[in-house]
Design a protein around this motif. Structure first.
Motif, short mmCIF file in Angstrom:
data_model
loop_
_atom_site.label_atom_id
_atom_site.label_comp_id
_atom_site.label_asym_id
_atom_site.label_seq_id
_atom_site.Cartn_x
_atom_site.Cartn_y
_atom_site.Cartn_z
N MET A 1 0.77 -0.97 -0.21
CA MET A 1 0.05 -0.05 0.07
C MET A 1 0.69 1.27 -0.23
N LYS A 2 0.53 2.36 -0.62
CA LYS A 2 1.88 3.13 -1.26
C LYS A 2 0.62 4.72 0.19
N THR A 3 2.03 4.94 0.66
CA THR A 3 1.20 6.04 1.53
C THR A 3 1.86 7.36 1.16
N ASP A 4 1.00 9.00 1.10
CA ASP A 4 1.28 9.98 0.95
C ASP A 4 1.92 10.10 1.98
N MET A 5 2.82 11.48 0.75
CA MET A 5 3.47 12.24 1.71
C MET A 5 3.18 12.87 2.49
N PHE A 6 1.62 13.28 2.31
CA PHE A 6 0.99 14.27 3.15
C PHE A 6 0.44 13.88 4.74
N ASP A 7 0.12 11.78 4.30
CA ASP A 7 -0.11 11.69 5.69
C ASP A 7 0.91 11.33 6.59
N GLU A 8 2.31 11.68 6.31
CA GLU A 8 3.61 11.63 7.21
C GLU A 8 3.76 13.01 8.45
N ILE A 9 4.11 13.15 8.89
CA ILE A 9 4.01 13.73 10.15
C ILE A 9 5.51 13.92 10.30
N ILE A 10 5.48 15.26 10.57
CA ILE A 10 7.51 16.07 10.55
C ILE A 10 7.39 16.77 11.94
N ASP A 11 8.29 15.74 13.29
CA ASP A 11 8.13 16.22 14.50
C ASP A 11 9.36 17.72 14.45
N LEU A 12 9.78 19.04 13.81
CA LEU A 12 10.50 20.09 13.39
C LEU A 12 11.17 19.33 14.62
N GLU A 13 11.20 20.15 15.72
CA GLU A 13 11.63 19.35 16.90
C GLU A 13 12.56 18.26 16.77
N GLU A 14 12.60 17.18 16.68
CA GLU A 14 13.69 15.98 16.16
C GLU A 14 14.55 16.22 15.24
N PHE A 15 13.58 16.56 13.75
CA PHE A 15 14.23 17.43 12.90
C PHE A 15 15.78 17.99 13.64
N ALA A 16 15.22 19.19 14.00
CA ALA A 16 16.54 19.55 14.79
C ALA A 16 17.59 18.67 15.09
N ILE A 17 16.96 18.69 16.16
CA ILE A 17 18.00 17.73 16.97
C ILE A 17 19.18 16.83 16.21
N GLU A 18 17.98 16.06 15.10
CA GLU A 18 19.05 15.71 14.20
C GLU A 18 20.01 15.51 12.80
N GLY A 19 19.80 17.74 13.14
CA GLY A 19 20.35 17.78 12.13
C GLY A 19 19.37 17.65 10.96
N LYS A 20 19.00 17.62 10.67
CA LYS A 20 17.94 16.83 8.99
C LYS A 20 17.15 18.17 8.76
N LYS A 21 17.36 18.47 7.19
CA LYS A 21 16.21 19.47 6.83
C LYS A 21 14.48 18.51 6.35
N PRO A 22 13.26 19.32 7.06
CA PRO A 22 12.28 18.79 6.95
C PRO A 22 11.60 18.95 5.33
N PRO A 23 11.36 16.96 4.98
CA PRO A 23 10.50 17.84 3.42
C PRO A 23 9.83 18.68 3.04
N LYS A 24 9.32 18.52 2.21
CA LYS A 24 8.39 19.68 1.76
C LYS A 24 7.07 18.92 1.31
N GLY A 25 5.50 19.48 1.18
CA GLY A 25 4.33 18.54 1.59
C GLY A 25 4.22 17.80 1.90
N CYS A 26 4.47 17.60 3.89
CA CYS A 26 3.97 16.58 4.61
C CYS A 26 3.53 18.04 5.41
N ARG A 27 3.13 17.07 6.83
CA ARG A 27 2.58 17.77 7.87
C ARG A 27 2.97 17.74 9.06
N TYR A 28 3.29 18.80 10.02
CA TYR A 28 4.64 19.20 10.09
C TYR A 28 4.27 19.29 12.20
N ARG A 29 4.35 18.82 12.86
CA ARG A 29 4.24 18.73 14.56
C ARG A 29 5.62 20.17 15.53
N ILE A 30 4.38 21.33 16.02
CA ILE A 30 5.42 21.93 15.92
C ILE A 30 5.54 22.31 17.29
#
Length: 107
Positions: A1-30
């Motif tokens: 089953m293919k998932t839509d990127m929009f189904d993914e929730i990006i936790d900004l705090e986790e991405f910042a701590i890991e030094g990763k750039k958050p992708p576009k086209g997702c939902r964001y947890r701020i």
């Protein structure tokens, strides 16, 4: 089953701590103060972020953005914040009756 990127929730705090750039086209947890919110857009104004955190009227609050590494930046009401910017960690609000200096550093 293919998932839509929009189904993914990006936790900004986790991405910042890991030094990763958050992708576009997702939902964001701020994180605003101690609460987390999920938003469906990659850009919001300072006013929209304050309204989301129920800091009303927004003109009575200051909004600060904290970046990985400890840098803080004040966000104006009509200033847009891009959640896909690398290093965006969280947000902090302060009532306007507090001074900016000392309190803004305790994010």
């Amino acid at each position: 089953m293919k998932t839509d990127m929009f189904d993914e929730i990006i936790d900004l705090e986790e991405f910042a701590i890991e030094g990763k750039k958050p992708p576009k086209g997702c939902r964001y947890r701020i994180k605003i103060d101690k609460n987390k919110y999920v938003v469906d857009v990659p850009l919001m104004s300072g006013r929209e972020i304050l309204n989301l955190a129920e800091k009303t009227p927004p003109e009575q609050y200051m909004l600060f953005q904290k970046f990985r590494g400890g840098e803080n930046k004040r966000i104006e009401l009509d200033e847009k914040v891009d959640f896909t910017t690398p290093g965006v960690e969280k947000f902090r609000t302060l009532p306007m009756d507090q001074t900016e200096g000392k309190n803004a550093q305790t994010i």
